[in-house]
Write an enzyme that holds these catalytic residues in place. Structure first.
Site, PDB file in Angstrom:
ATOM      1  N   ARG A  56       0.816  -1.212   0.000  1.00 59.45           N
ATOM      2  CA  ARG A  56       0.000   0.000   0.000  1.00 59.45           C
ATOM      3  C   ARG A  56       0.856   1.271   0.000  1.00 59.45           C
ATOM      4  NH1 ARG A  56      -4.061  -2.691   4.244  1.00 59.45           N
ATOM      5  NH2 ARG A  56      -2.050  -3.054   5.206  1.00 59.45           N
ATOM      6  N   LYS A 164       3.230 -18.269   7.660  1.00 61.52           N
ATOM      7  CA  LYS A 164       2.462 -18.653   8.828  1.00 61.52           C
ATOM      8  C   LYS A 164       1.936 -17.400   9.521  1.00 61.52           C
ATOM      9  CE  LYS A 164       4.204 -19.044  12.911  1.00 61.52           C
ATOM     10  NZ  LYS A 164       4.751 -17.923  13.684  1.00 61.52           N
ATOM     11  N   HIS A 194       9.549 -21.460   8.358  1.00 60.94           N
ATOM     12  CA  HIS A 194      10.960 -21.143   8.105  1.00 60.94           C
ATOM     13  C   HIS A 194      11.911 -22.096   8.830  1.00 60.94           C
ATOM     14  CE1 HIS A 194      10.817 -18.813  11.885  1.00 60.94           C
ATOM     15  NE2 HIS A 194      12.131 -18.896  11.895  1.00 60.94           N
ATOM     16  N   GLU A 232      13.497 -18.828  23.703  1.00 63.88           N
ATOM     17  CA  GLU A 232      13.862 -17.498  23.189  1.00 63.88           C
ATOM     18  C   GLU A 232      14.051 -16.510  24.327  1.00 63.88           C
ATOM     19  OE1 GLU A 232      11.907 -16.367  19.295  1.00 63.88           O
ATOM     20  OE2 GLU A 232      10.297 -17.347  20.380  1.00 63.88           O
ATOM     21  N   ASP A 251       1.697 -19.888  17.982  1.00 67.51           N
ATOM     22  CA  ASP A 251       2.846 -19.175  17.418  1.00 67.51           C
ATOM     23  C   ASP A 251       4.032 -20.114  17.168  1.00 67.51           C
ATOM     24  OD1 ASP A 251       4.150 -16.684  16.671  1.00 67.51           O
ATOM     25  OD2 ASP A 251       5.381 -16.952  18.465  1.00 67.51           O
ATOM     26  N   HIS A 256       6.513 -24.828  14.179  1.00 67.35           N
ATOM     27  CA  HIS A 256       7.935 -25.169  14.319  1.00 67.35           C
ATOM     28  C   HIS A 256       8.162 -26.437  15.153  1.00 67.35           C
ATOM     29  CE1 HIS A 256       8.119 -21.310  12.592  1.00 67.35           C
ATOM     30  NE2 HIS A 256       8.167 -20.593  13.700  1.00 67.35           N
ATOM     31  N   LYS A 353       9.009 -17.554  25.680  1.00 63.45           N
ATOM     32  CA  LYS A 353       9.644 -16.252  25.432  1.00 63.45           C
ATOM     33  C   LYS A 353      10.157 -15.672  26.747  1.00 63.45           C
ATOM     34  CE  LYS A 353       7.543 -14.886  21.163  1.00 63.45           C
ATOM     35  NZ  LYS A 353       8.506 -15.548  20.297  1.00 63.45           N
ATOM     36  N   LYS A 358      18.629 -17.691  23.927  1.00 64.19           N
ATOM     37  CA  LYS A 358      17.987 -18.254  22.733  1.00 64.19           C
ATOM     38  C   LYS A 358      18.697 -19.544  22.384  1.00 64.19           C
ATOM     39  CE  LYS A 358      16.782 -17.109  17.940  1.00 64.19           C
ATOM     40  NZ  LYS A 358      15.364 -17.449  17.999  1.00 64.19           N
TER      41      LYS A 358
HETATM   42  C1  BG6 Z   1       8.254 -17.094  14.448  1.00 64.24           C
HETATM   43  C2  BG6 Z   1       7.406 -16.718  15.637  1.00 64.24           C
HETATM   44  O1  BG6 Z   1       7.563 -17.976  13.610  1.00 64.24           O
HETATM   45  O2  BG6 Z   1       9.451 -17.729  14.884  1.00 64.24           O
HETATM   46  C3  BG6 Z   1       8.198 -15.809  16.568  1.00 64.24           C
HETATM   47  O3  BG6 Z   1       6.245 -16.039  15.195  1.00 64.24           O
HETATM   48  C4  BG6 Z   1       9.513 -16.429  16.933  1.00 64.24           C
HETATM   49  O4  BG6 Z   1       7.439 -15.522  17.744  1.00 64.24           O
HETATM   50  C5  BG6 Z   1      10.275 -16.895  15.689  1.00 64.24           C
HETATM   51  O5  BG6 Z   1      10.271 -15.465  17.635  1.00 64.24           O
HETATM   52  C6  BG6 Z   1      11.499 -17.702  16.067  1.00 64.24           C
HETATM   53  O6  BG6 Z   1      12.263 -17.967  14.918  1.00 64.24           O
HETATM   54  P1  BG6 Z   1      13.838 -18.161  14.999  1.00 64.24           P
HETATM   55  O7  BG6 Z   1      14.254 -18.527  13.610  1.00 64.24           O
HETATM   56  O8  BG6 Z   1      14.399 -16.844  15.445  1.00 64.24           O
HETATM   57  O9  BG6 Z   1      14.091 -19.241  15.996  1.00 64.24           O
END
Ligand code: BG6
Length: 521
Positions: A56, A164, A194, A232, A251, A256, A353, A358
């Protein structure tokens, strides 16, 4: 034959146009455009291609190019300042302003696409990337359908790549599938997770199925339990509005963690082929037993971060979060898989979280030796374990016992470690989106989620979320931000004399021989 990823095949990526809806957004800026630049720097894109950003916002072509340069510089594996091909790459980027629900704008988009293809002599090989909020998926798919862009041209392809979250629950995911299928067949749809693009996740398959020594042990006869941790340090921050509706189950678990579980537990496919690979994943996901009402309290934990002294973030105080929100930011589950390979083996999954650090780890603990001859140093003899580290240092650690030098027959556990960066160099690991974008261009859907896979995973996730919303659920617990999560999650394992592994997180050595880790016993 599905494409393999040797260089010959990679060089034969066909000329294409990718339309990125949401080109002005964060995902495009931080991930997609830097990934395309990295592919270009690696000579993995064909000579002729067009990147057409659509959103947009009112951008000129010069400004979207400059924004892309900055994004690649800040977030890319290959930076314009390092790879001297930026000027060339920039000439492939174009922009088209549009409103997602305006069919006239899509007619204009179609005309623009055709004229770019003609100018650049590109056949109608088109990818439509929906890097937009989920509420816009249907409007965009419908506009694409209405102007005839969803149809494959006899001389090309039309694929839609969808981010997603795919749906909010099984029912909405089903509805979404039905509505997208009105215009795109399943073979044209590439649903992104991903995590499947991460190199170590793919390597899990190579590790399991290209080595003869692990697979014979990969079952209930030798494995004591499996842990999958995706932890994370970031808090929810500015994503409160989205997150409060989603929570950690939608989420992280539905996508994942379920993918990691499927790849760890599935049977070997007959070939590296999108259909066979995904058939096996669906099969194992369908074998996961949803916790019964009675098991929800003993086998699941849901929690939220809350700073008791106000020195750290509190979920309920995050912008966009309702003050009495019950949305979990952390969950831990014990799951069982009802099949011959895994019957009775607990799979412990956790994600949250605002934690200490991480780290993403798949931890396989093997059974104890049946009869002990030696004394471990001061402790029980730690059983063999394999840590598959996805983050922070991608690699594998195999724990085994060794004799302490000197008199007697005392033992100690040590780790044998392999790290990708040591073996192949820091820059060798492509970012997840590089691999996934290239696969979508090549038409290899192996690392994308199929409709039935998404449904199987939603059915399991829904059962847990609905259980939690009923009287059968465990109470919501709380944990300090910066901790490793709630005590209840430790108790989940402690009840059976087990503890969570944080082996990958504590491995700062990047390849050096390890000290034994007290946490991984
Ligand atoms: C995303 C989630 O799909 O994956 C996020 O929506 C999360 O909340 C993220 O932080 C984590 O991805 P990665 O690759 O940083 O482990």
């Amino acid at each position: 034959m599905p494409p393999t990823h040797d260089l010959t095949t990679l060089h034969s990526a066909p000329p294409f146009t990718i339309v990125i809806f949401g080109a002005s957004g964060d995902l495009a800026h931080r991930k997609l455009l830097p990934a395309l630049f990295a592919l270009y720097c690696n000579n993995l894109l064909p000579e002729k291609f067009v990147i057409l950003g659509a959103a947009r916002s009112d951008f000129s072509e010069a400004s979207i190019r400059e924004r892309t340069r900055k994004g690649a510089e800040a977030y890319g594996r290959f930076k314009p300042s390092e790879c001297n091909r930026w000027e060339d790459f920039a000439t492939h980027i174009f922009y088209q302003q549009l409103h997602y629900d305006n069919v006239d704008d899509f007619t204009t988009l179609k005309t623009r696409l055709a004229s770019l293809e003609q100018e650049q002599r590109i056949p109608p090989n088109r990818l439509f990337y929906l890097a937009i909020p989920p509420g816009l998926y249907i409007p965009v798919v419908e506009q694409l359908g209405a102007v005839g862009l969803a149809q494959q041209h006899p001389l090309g392809f039309a694929r839609v790549i969808i981010e997603k979250p795919f749906g909010y629950d099984a029912q909405s995911a089903e509805e979404l599938n039905v509505r997208i299928h009105r215009f795109f067949s399943e073979a044209q749809i590439y649903r992104i997770d991903h995590y499947l693009g991460k190199e170590t996740v793919q390597n899990l398959l190579v590790f399991r199925f290209a080595n003869a020594i692990f697979e014979p042990l990969w079952n209930r006869h030798y494995v004591d339990h499996v842990q999958i941790s995706v932890l994370e340090s970031v808090a929810v921050g500015h994503r409160g509005g989205y997150y409060d509706q989603a929570g950690v189950m939608r989420d992280m678990f539905q996508n994942h963690l379920m993918q990691l579980l499927a790849l760890t537990a599935m049977e070997p496919p007959n070939a590296w082929d999108a259909t066979q690979l995904r058939d096996e994943k669906v099969k194992v996901l369908r074998a996961v037993r949803p916790p019964s009402a009675g098991a929800l309290r003993t086998n699941t934990v849901r929690a939220q971060y809350q700073s008791t002294d106000g020195s750290g973030p509190t979920y309920r105080l995050e912008p966009g979060v309702t003050p009495h929100s019950e949305t979990p930011t952390y969950a831990a589950l014990t799951l069982f898989i009802d099949n011959w390979r895994w019957q009775g083996v607990p799979f412990y999954l956790r994600s949250g979280k605002a934690l200490t650090g991480k780290t993403t780890e798949i931890f396989i603990q093997f059974r104890e030796v049946p009869h002990l001859l030696f004394n471990a140093e001061g402790t029980d003899l730690a059983p063999n374990a394999l840590s598959i580290c996805l983050q922070p240092h991608e690699g594998f650690h195999l724990r085994f016992q060794t004799k302490l030098p000197g008199a007697g027959m005392r033992t100690r556990d040590v780790d044998m470690r392999f790290h990708f960066s040591t073996a192949f160099g820091e820059k060798a690991l492509p970012q997840a989106y590089e691999r996934l974008l290239l696969d979508a261009i090549l038409g290899d859907a192996s690392l994308f989620s199929r409709e039935d896979e998404i449904m199987a995973s939603w059915q399991l996730t829904d059962a847990i979320i609905q259980g939690w919303e009923s009287d059968d659920g465990p109470p919501l617990s709380f944990y300090e931000p910066g901790s490793w999560g709630p005590v209840a999650a430790d108790n989940l394992l402690a009840a059976n004399g087990r503890v969570w592994s944080s082996d990958c997180y504590h491995d700062q050595s990047n390849g050096a021989p390890a000290e034994p880790t007290a946490t991984s016993r």
